[in-house]
Each structure stands twice: as C-alpha cells, then as structure tokens.
Write a protein that holds these residues in place. Sequence first.
Motif, mmCIF file in Angstrom:
data_model
loop_
_atom_site.group_PDB
_atom_site.id
_atom_site.type_symbol
_atom_site.label_atom_id
_atom_site.label_comp_id
_atom_site.label_asym_id
_atom_site.label_seq_id
_atom_site.Cartn_x
_atom_site.Cartn_y
_atom_site.Cartn_z
ATOM 1 N N LYS A 16 0.830 -1.207 0.000
ATOM 2 C CA LYS A 16 0.000 0.000 0.000
ATOM 3 C C LYS A 16 0.862 1.252 0.000
ATOM 4 O O LYS A 16 0.563 2.231 -0.685
ATOM 5 C CB LYS A 16 -0.921 0.021 1.222
ATOM 6 C CG LYS A 16 -2.094 -0.891 1.121
ATOM 7 C CD LYS A 16 -2.968 -0.743 2.371
ATOM 8 C CE LYS A 16 -4.174 -1.631 2.333
ATOM 9 N NZ LYS A 16 -4.970 -1.499 3.559
ATOM 10 N N TYR A 17 1.944 1.230 0.786
ATOM 11 C CA TYR A 17 2.826 2.390 0.883
ATOM 12 C C TYR A 17 3.484 2.691 -0.458
ATOM 13 O O TYR A 17 3.505 3.837 -0.916
ATOM 14 C CB TYR A 17 3.870 2.164 1.966
ATOM 15 C CG TYR A 17 4.773 3.339 2.189
ATOM 16 C CD1 TYR A 17 4.348 4.426 2.953
ATOM 17 C CD2 TYR A 17 6.044 3.393 1.630
ATOM 18 C CE1 TYR A 17 5.168 5.520 3.162
ATOM 19 C CE2 TYR A 17 6.870 4.487 1.825
ATOM 20 C CZ TYR A 17 6.427 5.538 2.590
ATOM 21 O OH TYR A 17 7.227 6.625 2.793
ATOM 22 N N TYR A 19 2.617 1.666 -3.459
ATOM 23 C CA TYR A 19 1.663 1.900 -4.535
ATOM 24 C C TYR A 19 0.608 2.920 -4.125
ATOM 25 O O TYR A 19 -0.515 2.901 -4.623
ATOM 26 C CB TYR A 19 0.999 0.578 -4.953
ATOM 27 C CG TYR A 19 1.946 -0.329 -5.697
ATOM 28 C CD1 TYR A 19 2.227 -0.107 -7.035
ATOM 29 C CD2 TYR A 19 2.551 -1.397 -5.056
ATOM 30 C CE1 TYR A 19 3.103 -0.938 -7.722
ATOM 31 C CE2 TYR A 19 3.426 -2.226 -5.728
ATOM 32 C CZ TYR A 19 3.712 -1.992 -7.068
ATOM 33 O OH TYR A 19 4.578 -2.810 -7.743
ATOM 34 N N SER A 20 0.965 3.809 -3.246
ATOM 35 C CA SER A 20 0.006 4.772 -2.714
ATOM 36 C C SER A 20 -0.529 5.717 -3.787
ATOM 37 O O SER A 20 -1.677 6.158 -3.700
ATOM 38 C CB SER A 20 0.634 5.572 -1.575
ATOM 39 O OG SER A 20 1.761 6.298 -2.058
ATOM 40 N N ASP A 21 0.275 6.044 -4.788
ATOM 41 C CA ASP A 21 -0.211 6.929 -5.855
ATOM 42 C C ASP A 21 -1.342 6.276 -6.637
ATOM 43 O O ASP A 21 -2.364 6.909 -6.904
ATOM 44 C CB ASP A 21 0.924 7.293 -6.811
ATOM 45 C CG ASP A 21 1.973 8.180 -6.153
ATOM 46 O OD1 ASP A 21 1.638 8.841 -5.145
ATOM 47 O OD2 ASP A 21 3.112 8.198 -6.646
ATOM 48 N N GLU A 22 -1.157 4.994 -6.975
ATOM 49 C CA GLU A 22 -2.184 4.287 -7.733
ATOM 50 C C GLU A 22 -3.434 4.022 -6.891
ATOM 51 O O GLU A 22 -4.544 3.988 -7.400
ATOM 52 C CB GLU A 22 -1.650 2.953 -8.269
ATOM 53 C CG GLU A 22 -0.618 3.087 -9.376
ATOM 54 C CD GLU A 22 0.798 3.263 -8.851
ATOM 55 O OE1 GLU A 22 0.986 3.341 -7.620
ATOM 56 O OE2 GLU A 22 1.713 3.326 -9.682
ATOM 57 N N GLU A 24 -4.438 5.939 -4.444
ATOM 58 C CA GLU A 24 -4.937 7.240 -3.993
ATOM 59 C C GLU A 24 -5.115 7.295 -2.474
ATOM 60 O O GLU A 24 -6.186 7.615 -1.951
ATOM 61 C CB GLU A 24 -6.244 7.581 -4.713
ATOM 62 C CG GLU A 24 -6.088 7.693 -6.220
ATOM 63 C CD GLU A 24 -7.383 7.963 -6.938
ATOM 64 O OE1 GLU A 24 -8.438 8.048 -6.268
ATOM 65 O OE2 GLU A 24 -7.340 8.096 -8.157
ATOM 66 N N ASP A 26 -4.441 8.957 1.111
ATOM 67 C CA ASP A 26 -4.198 10.318 1.589
ATOM 68 C C ASP A 26 -2.935 10.370 2.455
ATOM 69 O O ASP A 26 -2.391 9.352 2.864
ATOM 70 C CB ASP A 26 -5.412 10.869 2.332
ATOM 71 C CG ASP A 26 -5.741 10.118 3.606
ATOM 72 O OD1 ASP A 26 -5.084 9.109 3.896
ATOM 73 O OD2 ASP A 26 -6.662 10.559 4.316
ATOM 74 N N ASP A 27 -2.474 11.591 2.723
ATOM 75 C CA ASP A 27 -1.222 11.789 3.445
ATOM 76 C C ASP A 27 -1.259 11.245 4.866
ATOM 77 O O ASP A 27 -0.263 10.722 5.361
ATOM 78 C CB ASP A 27 -0.859 13.279 3.484
ATOM 79 C CG ASP A 27 -0.420 13.794 2.134
ATOM 80 O OD1 ASP A 27 -0.059 12.962 1.266
ATOM 81 O OD2 ASP A 27 -0.432 15.028 1.931
ATOM 82 N N LEU A 30 -0.900 7.522 4.663
ATOM 83 C CA LEU A 30 0.447 7.233 4.188
ATOM 84 C C LEU A 30 1.453 7.377 5.328
ATOM 85 O O LEU A 30 2.348 6.545 5.494
ATOM 86 C CB LEU A 30 0.807 8.166 3.034
ATOM 87 C CG LEU A 30 2.066 7.856 2.256
ATOM 88 C CD1 LEU A 30 1.934 6.517 1.553
ATOM 89 C CD2 LEU A 30 2.348 8.949 1.255
#
Length: 85
Positions: A16-17, A19-22, A24, A26-27, A30
């Motif tokens: 998840k960390y 591929y966080s951009d894909e 989506e 949130d900060d 993250l």
Amino acid sequence: MKKIQITQELFVKMLKYFYSDELEIDDYELNELYYDIKNGIDKKMDAISRRSYYTEYKTAETDAAREKARQKYLDAVGMHRDFRY
C-alpha cells in the motif's frame, strides 16, 4: 543468503505504501503506514539479532565465547541481571 519472512499484514502495508499513488491514499494514512512499516521492520531486525546471538551462544567453540554470546543474548531479550545464573 538466508531468507527472512515477514507477516502478511506487514507485506500488505508495504505494498500500500509503495503503490500509494495508484491507490490514492491520503497523506495521513500514508504517514500511518510509514510508521507501521518502520515499527514492523524494527521488530523484525530485533528478532534477527536475538536469533543470531542465540545461535552464536549455542555454536561457540570455547566456553568464554559461549558465555559472551549468552550475555549478549540475555541483554537483547531484556533479561534482568538479577534473574540470570
């Protein structure tokens, strides 16, 4: 080289960390993932160190080396000096 196993939960958090951009993410989430991953890796490194000390203790060739490794292992696991023999 030896293989190291991690929990499925830690592996999923790492995915998840990274591929966080894909995904989506949130900060805030993250940042939480970052600290969870860091804590998981720290725990794993501690376990690896303890296992290394224990193996060294069991396979040392001399009594002095065995005792030194035993003391390192007991320090690593947090055994209080008053409870040691």
